[in-house]
Design a protein around this motif. Structure first.
Motif, PDB file in Angstrom:
ATOM      1  N   LYS A   7      68.952  51.759  72.349  1.00 15.29           N
ATOM      2  CA  LYS A   7      67.870  51.753  71.367  1.00 15.29           C
ATOM      3  C   LYS A   7      66.558  51.298  72.004  1.00 15.29           C
ATOM      4  O   LYS A   7      66.538  50.592  73.003  1.00 15.29           O
ATOM      5  CB  LYS A   7      68.206  50.810  70.208  1.00 15.29           C
ATOM      6  N   LEU A   8      65.474  51.709  71.355  1.00 12.43           N
ATOM      7  CA  LEU A   8      64.131  51.210  71.646  1.00 12.43           C
ATOM      8  C   LEU A   8      63.608  50.592  70.361  1.00 12.43           C
ATOM      9  O   LEU A   8      63.699  51.195  69.289  1.00 12.43           O
ATOM     10  CB  LEU A   8      63.218  52.358  72.095  1.00 12.43           C
ATOM     11  N   GLY A   9      63.092  49.376  70.460  1.00 19.43           N
ATOM     12  CA  GLY A   9      62.641  48.690  69.260  1.00 19.43           C
ATOM     13  C   GLY A   9      61.352  47.932  69.461  1.00 19.43           C
ATOM     14  O   GLY A   9      60.867  47.773  70.582  1.00 19.43           O
ATOM     15  N   VAL A  10      60.799  47.466  68.362  1.00 20.77           N
ATOM     16  CA  VAL A  10      59.611  46.611  68.399  1.00 20.77           C
ATOM     17  C   VAL A  10      59.752  45.562  67.308  1.00 20.77           C
ATOM     18  O   VAL A  10      60.194  45.860  66.199  1.00 20.77           O
ATOM     19  CB  VAL A  10      58.312  47.435  68.225  1.00 20.77           C
ATOM     20  N   ARG A  11      59.419  44.337  67.660  1.00 16.06           N
ATOM     21  CA  ARG A  11      59.472  43.226  66.702  1.00 16.06           C
ATOM     22  C   ARG A  11      58.098  42.589  66.616  1.00 16.06           C
ATOM     23  O   ARG A  11      57.503  42.212  67.633  1.00 16.06           O
ATOM     24  CB  ARG A  11      60.505  42.195  67.136  1.00 16.06           C
ATOM     25  N   ALA A  12      57.573  42.486  65.401  1.00 15.97           N
ATOM     26  CA  ALA A  12      56.238  41.927  65.172  1.00 15.97           C
ATOM     27  C   ALA A  12      56.349  40.696  64.289  1.00 15.97           C
ATOM     28  O   ALA A  12      57.209  40.620  63.403  1.00 15.97           O
ATOM     29  CB  ALA A  12      55.335  42.964  64.511  1.00 15.97           C
ATOM     30  N   GLY A  13      55.458  39.743  64.526  1.00 15.46           N
ATOM     31  CA  GLY A  13      55.463  38.528  63.728  1.00 15.46           C
ATOM     32  C   GLY A  13      56.156  37.394  64.449  1.00 15.46           C
ATOM     33  O   GLY A  13      56.938  37.607  65.380  1.00 15.46           O
ATOM     34  N   SER A  14      55.885  36.170  64.004  1.00 23.10           N
ATOM     35  CA  SER A  14      56.475  34.999  64.617  1.00 23.10           C
ATOM     36  C   SER A  14      57.550  34.412  63.716  1.00 23.10           C
ATOM     37  O   SER A  14      58.729  34.719  63.861  1.00 23.10           O
ATOM     38  CB  SER A  14      55.396  33.948  64.917  1.00 23.10           C
ATOM     39  N   ARG A  15      57.180  33.575  62.759  1.00 24.02           N
ATOM     40  CA  ARG A  15      58.188  32.978  61.879  1.00 24.02           C
ATOM     41  C   ARG A  15      58.759  34.013  60.911  1.00 24.02           C
ATOM     42  O   ARG A  15      59.969  34.127  60.749  1.00 24.02           O
ATOM     43  CB  ARG A  15      57.591  31.801  61.112  1.00 24.02           C
ATOM     44  N   VAL A  16      57.882  34.757  60.257  1.00 21.57           N
ATOM     45  CA  VAL A  16      58.318  35.887  59.431  1.00 21.57           C
ATOM     46  C   VAL A  16      58.099  37.149  60.258  1.00 21.57           C
ATOM     47  O   VAL A  16      56.982  37.420  60.689  1.00 21.57           O
ATOM     48  CB  VAL A  16      57.544  35.964  58.106  1.00 21.57           C
TER      49      VAL A  16
END
Length: 216
Positions: free
Chosen positions: A149-158
């Motif tokens: 998979k290729l993914g992206v995660r944005a945000g810190s706590r939420v």
């Protein structure tokens, strides 16, 4: 005068080096504090449908690696005569390109899809060639895939994430199911097409999901 200039230069160089070291230390401490190591959330999509997700960013190797686990269970009805209870689990490793456990990442893991299939109105023949269309059969079929998979995660706590990929595996085109006819009082093996489950093909399963949750 020359000796004084050399001494001043040495003192200034030492002071600048100490300031740079202190700034680097503060920057590293700040970076470390910004890393939220544990992420708990929900994923929606394929093949998860809806399920829970857990991720832990390892405090070694500059926070690049993060083991993860996804778990879900759901039921679908491909047609009026077929019902499928599905349970899905996936375990693997994410590799983040930056050192904060956020942003773009690559992922590799192993997926396990368990299908509890029930089909009604099956045609069940007996040894004399007499058949009835009231057969009911059940079967559990397990499917294993290797997921990329290729993914992206944005945000810190939420946080919010998006993943797209493919699970390589062998999906059967037919199943041999044990069916029981109430009217004939017999049980026979019959061959039926594998149920039409969204996202599954003969070569594997399409992976596409969105997720959100809390990290700490």
């Amino acid at each position: 005068m020359k000796k004084i200039f050399i001494c001043l230069s040495l003192v200034l160089s030492t002071a600048l080096q100490a300031q740079n070291d202190e700034s680097l230390s503060i920057e590293n401490d700040t970076l470390e504090l910004n890393v939220k190591r544990v992420a708990l959330g929900v994923k929606l999509g394929m093949p998860n449908i809806i399920g829970g997700s857990l991720e832990f960013i390892l405090p070694v190797l500059d926070n690049h690696f993060a083991p993860y686990a996804d778990l879900s269970g759901f039921d679908i009805d491909p047609d009026t005569e077929t019902s499928v209870g599905l349970s899905y689990s996936e375990f693997g490793l994410n590799y983040y390109l930056n050192t904060k456990g956020r942003g773009l990442y690559f992922s590799a893991g192993l997926g396990n899809l368990t299908t509890d299939i029930t089909i009604s109105n099956l045609n069940v023949p007996n040894e004399n060639g007499i058949s009835a269309n009231d057969g009911v059969g059940t079967l559990q079929q397990k499917i294993s895939t290797t997921n990329i998979k290729l993914g992206v995660r944005a945000g810190s706590r939420v946080y919010f994430r998006f993943e797209l990929g493919y699970g390589l595996g062998s999906i059967p085109s037919e199943i041999n199911i044990l069916a029981t006819s109430a009217s004939l009082g017999i049980t026979e093996n019959v061959t039926e097409p594998f149920p039409d489950i969204p996202g599954l093909s003969s070569a594997g399963v399409i992976i596409g999901n969105i997720g959100f949750g809390i990290a700490f």
